[in-house]
Design an enzyme around this catalytic site. Structure first.
Site, short mmCIF file in Angstrom:
data_model
loop_
_atom_site.label_atom_id
_atom_site.label_comp_id
_atom_site.label_asym_id
_atom_site.label_seq_id
_atom_site.Cartn_x
_atom_site.Cartn_y
_atom_site.Cartn_z
N GLY A 36 0.83 -1.20 0.00
CA GLY A 36 0.00 0.00 0.00
C GLY A 36 0.87 1.26 0.00
O GLY A 36 2.05 1.19 0.32
N ILE A 52 -1.46 -6.50 10.49
CA ILE A 52 -2.71 -7.10 11.02
C ILE A 52 -2.43 -8.27 11.97
O ILE A 52 -3.31 -8.70 12.69
CB ILE A 52 -3.69 -7.56 9.91
N ALA A 73 -6.69 -6.33 3.72
CA ALA A 73 -5.24 -6.56 3.85
C ALA A 73 -4.92 -8.03 3.61
O ALA A 73 -5.58 -8.91 4.14
CB ALA A 73 -4.77 -6.15 5.24
N TYR A 141 -2.02 -19.25 -2.27
CA TYR A 141 -2.82 -18.03 -2.06
C TYR A 141 -4.33 -18.36 -2.08
O TYR A 141 -5.09 -17.90 -1.23
CB TYR A 141 -2.47 -17.01 -3.15
N ARG A 208 -10.08 -14.07 -18.88
CA ARG A 208 -10.34 -13.69 -17.49
C ARG A 208 -11.59 -12.83 -17.43
O ARG A 208 -12.03 -12.28 -18.44
CB ARG A 208 -9.16 -12.87 -16.92
N GLU A 269 -1.10 -21.58 -14.79
CA GLU A 269 -2.13 -20.55 -14.99
C GLU A 269 -3.41 -21.18 -15.52
O GLU A 269 -3.36 -22.01 -16.43
CB GLU A 269 -1.61 -19.53 -16.01
N1 LIG Z 1 -6.46 -7.32 -7.36
C1 LIG Z 1 -7.28 -8.33 -7.66
O1 LIG Z 1 -7.55 -8.59 -8.84
C2 LIG Z 1 -7.91 -9.15 -6.57
C3 LIG Z 1 -8.73 -10.23 -6.93
C4 LIG Z 1 -9.33 -10.99 -5.94
C5 LIG Z 1 -9.17 -10.65 -4.60
N2 LIG Z 1 -8.35 -9.61 -4.27
C6 LIG Z 1 -8.20 -9.30 -2.83
O2 LIG Z 1 -8.42 -7.91 -2.65
C7 LIG Z 1 -7.68 -7.46 -1.52
C8 LIG Z 1 -6.88 -6.22 -1.89
O3 LIG Z 1 -5.94 -6.55 -2.92
P1 LIG Z 1 -5.23 -5.47 -3.84
O4 LIG Z 1 -5.21 -6.00 -5.22
O5 LIG Z 1 -5.81 -4.14 -3.57
O6 LIG Z 1 -3.72 -5.56 -3.32
P2 LIG Z 1 -2.80 -4.48 -2.59
O7 LIG Z 1 -1.48 -5.16 -2.40
O8 LIG Z 1 -2.82 -3.19 -3.31
O9 LIG Z 1 -3.53 -4.30 -1.20
C9 LIG Z 1 -3.23 -5.04 -0.03
C10 LIG Z 1 -3.01 -4.07 1.11
O10 LIG Z 1 -2.81 -4.81 2.32
C11 LIG Z 1 -1.68 -4.28 2.97
N3 LIG Z 1 -1.08 -5.36 3.77
C12 LIG Z 1 -0.45 -6.47 3.29
N4 LIG Z 1 -0.03 -7.23 4.31
C13 LIG Z 1 -0.41 -6.60 5.45
C14 LIG Z 1 -0.25 -6.88 6.81
N5 LIG Z 1 0.38 -8.00 7.24
N6 LIG Z 1 -0.73 -6.00 7.73
C15 LIG Z 1 -1.36 -4.86 7.32
N7 LIG Z 1 -1.53 -4.54 6.04
C16 LIG Z 1 -1.07 -5.39 5.11
C17 LIG Z 1 -0.76 -3.76 1.88
O11 LIG Z 1 0.16 -2.78 2.34
C18 LIG Z 1 -1.78 -3.20 0.89
O12 LIG Z 1 -2.10 -1.86 1.18
C19 LIG Z 1 -6.84 -8.64 -1.05
O13 LIG Z 1 -7.50 -9.26 0.04
C20 LIG Z 1 -6.83 -9.56 -2.26
O14 LIG Z 1 -6.66 -10.91 -1.87
C21 LIG Z 1 -7.71 -8.85 -5.21
#
Ligand SMILES: NC(=O)c1ccc[n+]([C@@H]2O[C@H](COP(=O)([O-])OP(=O)(O)OC[C@H]3O[C@@H](n4cnc5c(N)ncnc54)[C@H](O)[C@@H]3O)[C@@H](O)[C@H]2O)c1
Length: 313
Positions: A36, A52, A73, A141, A208, A269
């Site tokens: 982030g 977290i 997160a 994951y 996708r 994949e």
């Molecule tokens: N991007 C996608 O296409 C997608 C698809 C399905 C699900 N998701 C889910 O959406 C959510 C957000 O993903 P994103 O794509 O925005 O990724 P991102 O990496 O931008 O966001 C994740 C955030 O969590 C924070 N983080 C990571 N580990 C942490 C910890 N231990 N403690 C506190 N903060 C922590 C990071 O700093 C970051 O800000 C996740 O749960 C991910 O699994 C994303």
């Protein structure tokens, strides 16, 4: 109403925070800023820089006493989860459990858990995948994210905690990292705007379900507002878009003059996946509002005004 958003400095979480703030919610963010960014933080939200997994999270929950949690997160990188499954599980399983425990102790009204429709179903047995599709993740994951869903069910049975699971498809849009390993839209956008060469993995016919981030944010808002939003919901466009189609659309939007090269396919994949979001439509009143071309235009515009400005600052 106060909402606790974990991962609120990240790509999707920060878009969720912005929409909640816009709609009058008080927002508290916890993020350790591993992926982030400080610049994504909404100035009207309160921010705690914390992992977290940290026991101090419980004190913050006791102090803030949120009504809702939106848990974004996570360790989000599939390849990292394969290379270091212990690290992946420590954040996605133990970290999630820490957030759940802290939330339970202050009796939150609802816990929104972000899961992944792209990784929990594994190689699809039928398409589009609905929520009843068998869960057969083929990467660490996918397994670690799915485990959170089990805890939620258990917390509802044991402690009466209401929950909504949102299984996102491939999400794209403003603030996605153009330099990351994943996020094909962000990578292509960055390279096309900068006029850099692009390599498509495999033949590009893999497909996708690409959803604009604003539509994910809206689902979080609906999950807070709809009383009977208990359960698991896919979010989706219900359309399969191949990487070649995505490439062509972005090429047109950015006037990209080069031709992509084709490289080896990525091992492990999934070939084709898309989901149906009929259940979210029926229970939450959710639907996709931004189509792919419009979403890509907004993403390119954001890249040009924000990412480039940052790079040159
Ligand atoms: N991007 C996608 O296409 C997608 C698809 C399905 C699900 N998701 C889910 O959406 C959510 C957000 O993903 P994103 O794509 O925005 O990724 P991102 O990496 O931008 O966001 C994740 C955030 O969590 C924070 N983080 C990571 N580990 C942490 C910890 N231990 N403690 C506190 N903060 C922590 C990071 O700093 C970051 O800000 C996740 O749960 C991910 O699994 C994303």
């Amino acid at each position: 109403m106060k909402v606790f958003v974990t991962g609120g400095a990240g790509f999707i979480g920060s878009n969720v925070v912005d929409l909640l703030v816009e709609n009058g919610y008080e927002v508290v963010i916890v993020d350790n800023l591993t992926s982030g960014r400080q610049s994504n933080l909404n100035p009207k939200a309160k921010f705690y820089q914390l992992d977290i997994r940290d026991p101090q999270l419980h004190e913050i929950f006791q102090h803030e006493r949120p009504d809702f949690v939106s848990h974004h997160a996570a360790q989000v990188d599939v390849r990292k989860s394969v290379a270091d499954p212990m690290h992946d599980a420590s954040i996605n399983v133990l970290g999630t459990l820490n957030v759940l425990e802290a939330a339970r102790k202050v009796s939150v009204k609802r816990f929104i858990y972000i899961s992944t429709g792209g990784a929990v179903y594994g190689e699809p047995e039928y398409l589009p995948c609905d929520e009843n599709h068998p869960i057969n993740p083929i990467c660490q994951y996918g397994a670690s994210k799915h485990l959170g869903e089990h805890y939620l069910y258990m917390y509802q049975v044991m402690y009466g905690m209401n929950y909504t699971v949102l299984r996102y498809p491939n999400v794209y849009g403003p603030r996605q990292d153009p330099h990351g390993e994943a996020g094909v839209v962000a990578i292509f956008t960055g390279r096309m705007v900068e006029g850099e060469p692009i390599t498509i993995n495999g033949d590009g016919e893999q497909s996708r379900d690409f959803l604009y981030v604003g539509d994910c944010a809206r689902a979080n808002l609906l999950a807070l507002r709809v009383d009977h939003a208990n359960g698991i919901y896919n979010l989706a466009t219900s359309q399969a878009t191949s990487i070649n189609e995505l490439y062509q659309t972005l090429k047109k939007i950015t006037d990209y003059p080069l031709e992509a090269a084709y490289g080896p396919a990525k091992l492990g994949e999934t070939r084709h996946i898309y989901l149906t979001a009929d259940k979210a439509g029926q229970h939450l009143g959710w639907e996709q509002t931004v189509n792919l071309e419009e979403g890509l235009r907004r993403t390119v515009a954001h890249y040009k005004t924000h990412e480039r400005a940052k790079a040159s600052a």
